[in-house]
Design a protein around this motif. Sequence first.
Motif, PDB file in Angstrom:
ATOM      1  N   LYS A  84      32.616  48.855  -5.030  1.00  0.00           N
ATOM      2  CA  LYS A  84      33.175  49.684  -3.956  1.00  0.00           C
ATOM      3  C   LYS A  84      34.034  48.894  -2.976  1.00  0.00           C
ATOM      4  CE  LYS A  84      29.540  53.182  -3.709  1.00  0.00           C
ATOM      5  NZ  LYS A  84      28.304  53.530  -2.995  1.00  0.00           N
ATOM      6  N   TYR A  85      33.637  47.637  -2.721  1.00  0.00           N
ATOM      7  CA  TYR A  85      34.261  46.866  -1.637  1.00  0.00           C
ATOM      8  C   TYR A  85      34.743  45.491  -2.110  1.00  0.00           C
ATOM      9  CZ  TYR A  85      31.487  50.348   0.904  1.00  0.00           C
ATOM     10  OH  TYR A  85      30.923  51.511   1.344  1.00  0.00           O
ATOM     11  N   GLU A 125      30.340  56.235   4.498  1.00  0.00           N
ATOM     12  CA  GLU A 125      30.581  54.880   4.016  1.00  0.00           C
ATOM     13  C   GLU A 125      31.953  54.294   4.296  1.00  0.00           C
ATOM     14  OE1 GLU A 125      29.219  53.905   0.138  1.00  0.00           O
ATOM     15  OE2 GLU A 125      27.147  54.122   0.739  1.00  0.00           O
ATOM     16  N   HIS A 181      36.340  43.286   0.419  1.00  0.00           N
ATOM     17  CA  HIS A 181      35.605  43.045   1.658  1.00  0.00           C
ATOM     18  C   HIS A 181      35.199  41.571   1.766  1.00  0.00           C
ATOM     19  CE1 HIS A 181      32.496  43.374   4.751  1.00  0.00           C
ATOM     20  NE2 HIS A 181      33.080  44.513   5.086  1.00  0.00           N
ATOM     21  N   PRO A 215      30.205  49.291   4.623  1.00  0.00           N
ATOM     22  CA  PRO A 215      30.013  48.120   3.757  1.00  0.00           C
ATOM     23  C   PRO A 215      28.910  47.189   4.257  1.00  0.00           C
ATOM     24  CG  PRO A 215      32.341  48.455   4.232  1.00  0.00           C
ATOM     25  CD  PRO A 215      31.584  49.428   5.080  1.00  0.00           C
TER      26      PRO A 215
END
Length: 194
Positions: free
Chosen positions: A100-101, A65, A104, A71
């Motif tokens: 998690k992101y 990942e 992003h 992502p």
Amino acid sequence: GKEIGRAQSAIEALDARTRELGPRVRAPAEEVARLAEQMRAADEAIRRTRAALDALPPPATAAREPRAGGPEQAYAAALATFRAREHGQAVLDFLDFIAKYRKHALAGNAQYWIGEAYYVQRDYRQALLEFQKVFELGTAKIPDALVKVGLCYWSLRDPTRARRTWQRVVREYPGTEAARVARTQLRTRAIRTR
């Protein structure tokens, strides 16, 4: 003499009965012992399996990942879940993506789809909250989120806020598809722009 004879014959009858019952008593005891041994073997097999699982490296997906494809793949999978109309699972997947992101470029899009999932289920109050969170993530989805915020206000019978929100889209994001949609909303809902 008679007493001894009767006693001896009673003892012989008891002996015969014991010989007859012996195998019947031993069989359940042997079965219990056999089952106990099977349980011990099963427990040992479970223990060995757990130990083997604990010794395994983490799944390859978790290791992959952080790479560039991670992502985007997670986002695409969540969007596919949304499109499959599994809205509850899609919300969980998008929340996981944002956790998690958060930094992003797709984080704002993920938040937008969380709002959309509530909107399509007619949970307009929750959808409104979720669409407003898109602004915190500062992305290209803000104009679209504003259009939806207006629709949420409209559905919650707050036409004044709906109008103000759509006017903001037209003012702040002219030339976008969202501005075109906002103008259409202002027109079709018979709300004049000032």
